[in-house]
Design an enzyme around this catalytic site. Structure first.
Site, PDB file in Angstrom:
ATOM      1  N   GLU A  76       0.841  -1.205   0.000  1.00 32.08           N
ATOM      2  CA  GLU A  76       0.000   0.000   0.000  1.00 32.08           C
ATOM      3  C   GLU A  76       0.868   1.244   0.000  1.00 32.08           C
ATOM      4  O   GLU A  76       1.990   1.221   0.507  1.00 32.08           O
ATOM      5  CB  GLU A  76      -0.831   0.017   1.290  1.00 32.08           C
ATOM      6  CG  GLU A  76      -2.319  -0.167   1.129  1.00 32.08           C
ATOM      7  CD  GLU A  76      -3.067   1.000   0.504  1.00 32.08           C
ATOM      8  OE1 GLU A  76      -2.550   1.678  -0.399  1.00 32.08           O
ATOM      9  OE2 GLU A  76      -4.209   1.216   0.941  1.00 32.08           O
ATOM     10  N   ASP A  87      -4.200   5.224   6.262  1.00 28.30           N
ATOM     11  CA  ASP A  87      -4.774   6.435   6.842  1.00 28.30           C
ATOM     12  C   ASP A  87      -5.776   6.001   7.918  1.00 28.30           C
ATOM     13  O   ASP A  87      -5.392   5.694   9.036  1.00 28.30           O
ATOM     14  CB  ASP A  87      -5.409   7.237   5.704  1.00 28.30           C
ATOM     15  CG  ASP A  87      -5.905   8.604   6.112  1.00 28.30           C
ATOM     16  OD1 ASP A  87      -5.587   9.052   7.221  1.00 28.30           O
ATOM     17  OD2 ASP A  87      -6.617   9.250   5.307  1.00 28.30           O
TER      18      ASP A  87
HETATM   19  P1  IMP Z   1      -7.722   4.528   4.468  1.00 23.46           P
HETATM   20  O1  IMP Z   1      -8.758   3.543   4.069  1.00 23.46           O
HETATM   21  O2  IMP Z   1      -8.322   5.704   5.172  1.00 23.46           O
HETATM   22  O3  IMP Z   1      -6.580   3.910   5.255  1.00 23.46           O
HETATM   23  O4  IMP Z   1      -7.176   5.152   3.129  1.00 23.46           O
HETATM   24  C1  IMP Z   1      -6.105   4.690   2.445  1.00 23.46           C
HETATM   25  C2  IMP Z   1      -6.094   5.260   1.033  1.00 23.46           C
HETATM   26  O5  IMP Z   1      -6.450   6.646   1.019  1.00 23.46           O
HETATM   27  C3  IMP Z   1      -4.702   5.189   0.471  1.00 23.46           C
HETATM   28  O6  IMP Z   1      -4.503   4.010  -0.259  1.00 23.46           O
HETATM   29  C4  IMP Z   1      -4.637   6.419  -0.416  1.00 23.46           C
HETATM   30  O7  IMP Z   1      -5.068   6.102  -1.723  1.00 23.46           O
HETATM   31  C5  IMP Z   1      -5.614   7.398   0.185  1.00 23.46           C
HETATM   32  N1  IMP Z   1      -4.932   8.430   0.999  1.00 23.46           N
HETATM   33  C6  IMP Z   1      -4.972   8.570   2.332  1.00 23.46           C
HETATM   34  N2  IMP Z   1      -4.226   9.597   2.751  1.00 23.46           N
HETATM   35  C7  IMP Z   1      -3.693  10.130   1.630  1.00 23.46           C
HETATM   36  C8  IMP Z   1      -2.791  11.230   1.394  1.00 23.46           C
HETATM   37  O8  IMP Z   1      -2.313  11.932   2.296  1.00 23.46           O
HETATM   38  N3  IMP Z   1      -2.461  11.458   0.091  1.00 23.46           N
HETATM   39  C9  IMP Z   1      -2.945  10.711  -0.936  1.00 23.46           C
HETATM   40  N4  IMP Z   1      -3.781   9.676  -0.763  1.00 23.46           N
HETATM   41  C10 IMP Z   1      -4.148   9.388   0.510  1.00 23.46           C
END
Ligand code: IMP
Ligand code: MG
Length: 169
Positions: A94, A98
């Site tokens: 990944e 986040d």
């Molecule tokens: P999660 O499901 O909230 O953990 O999101 C993960 C996904 O969100 C990652 O694979 C990224 O595609 C996107 N993402 C989260 N934070 C960022 C960031 O700061 N910049 C760009 N994409 C992000």
């Protein structure tokens, strides 16, 4: 508009460290790298070349963000991997962890298919935003709650080709 958080050199050094660690941990095995599109592409291409083992590549595409900088909380599989993973050693690759909702969902989907093991390799993690208890096995860098782009990471599809990681302001 952008301040550099990690230079191309810093990224290369870290990716090589991660590759060496994976090479040690998977001696005698042949891991299946499962990249989460599209953000994984740059990182996975470099990471895979730092792993001195026979590897295979698969990719998954999920959607949760649209053009927003915050998660919508909903995860959908847009493209699944194309092979049987029974008995395989999976490393999910990944760009950034986040909230953890995306990886949490992917892990659940893959676990049902009875692989031998599943580990997580993510280049970046934002610990302050975690909403699930996904644990990372191979981590590049922890960062603050900033929206970052470059080295595969996008904002509305752009900036993925930057060779460094920067903060979008
Ligand atoms: P999660 O499901 O909230 O953990 O999101 C993960 C996904 O969100 C990652 O694979 C990224 O595609 C996107 N993402 C989260 N934070 C960022 C960031 O700061 N910049 C760009 N994409 C992000
Ligand atoms: Mg993205």
């Amino acid at each position: 508009m952008k301040t550099i958080l990690f230079t191309a050199e810093q990224l290369a050094e870290k990716v090589n460290e991660l590759g060496s660690q994976i090479t040690k941990d998977y001696q005698g095995k042949s891991p299946l790298l499962v990249g989460v599109l599209k953000g994984c592409v740059t990182f996975m291409a470099d990471l895979a070349r730092a792993i001195d083992l026979p590897c295979e590549f698969e990719f998954m595409k999920v959607s949760s963000y649209g053009n927003d900088t915050k998660t919508s909380g909903t995860v959908k599989i847009l493209m699944d991997i194309g092979c049987d993973i029974v008995g395989r050693d999976i490393i999910i690759v990944e760009d950034i962890l986040d909230s953890g909702l995306t990886l949490g969902y992917i892990i659940k989907q893959l676990e049902i298919r009875k692989p031998a093991s599943i580990k997580i390799c993510t280049l970046l993690e934002k610990p302050s935003r975690r909403q699930t208890d996904v644990s990372v096995d191979y981590l590049g860098f922890q960062i603050d709650d900033l929206f970052v782009v470059g080295y595969g990471l996008d904002y509305a599809g752009m900036y993925r080709n930057l060779p460094y990681i920067g903060v979008l302001e």
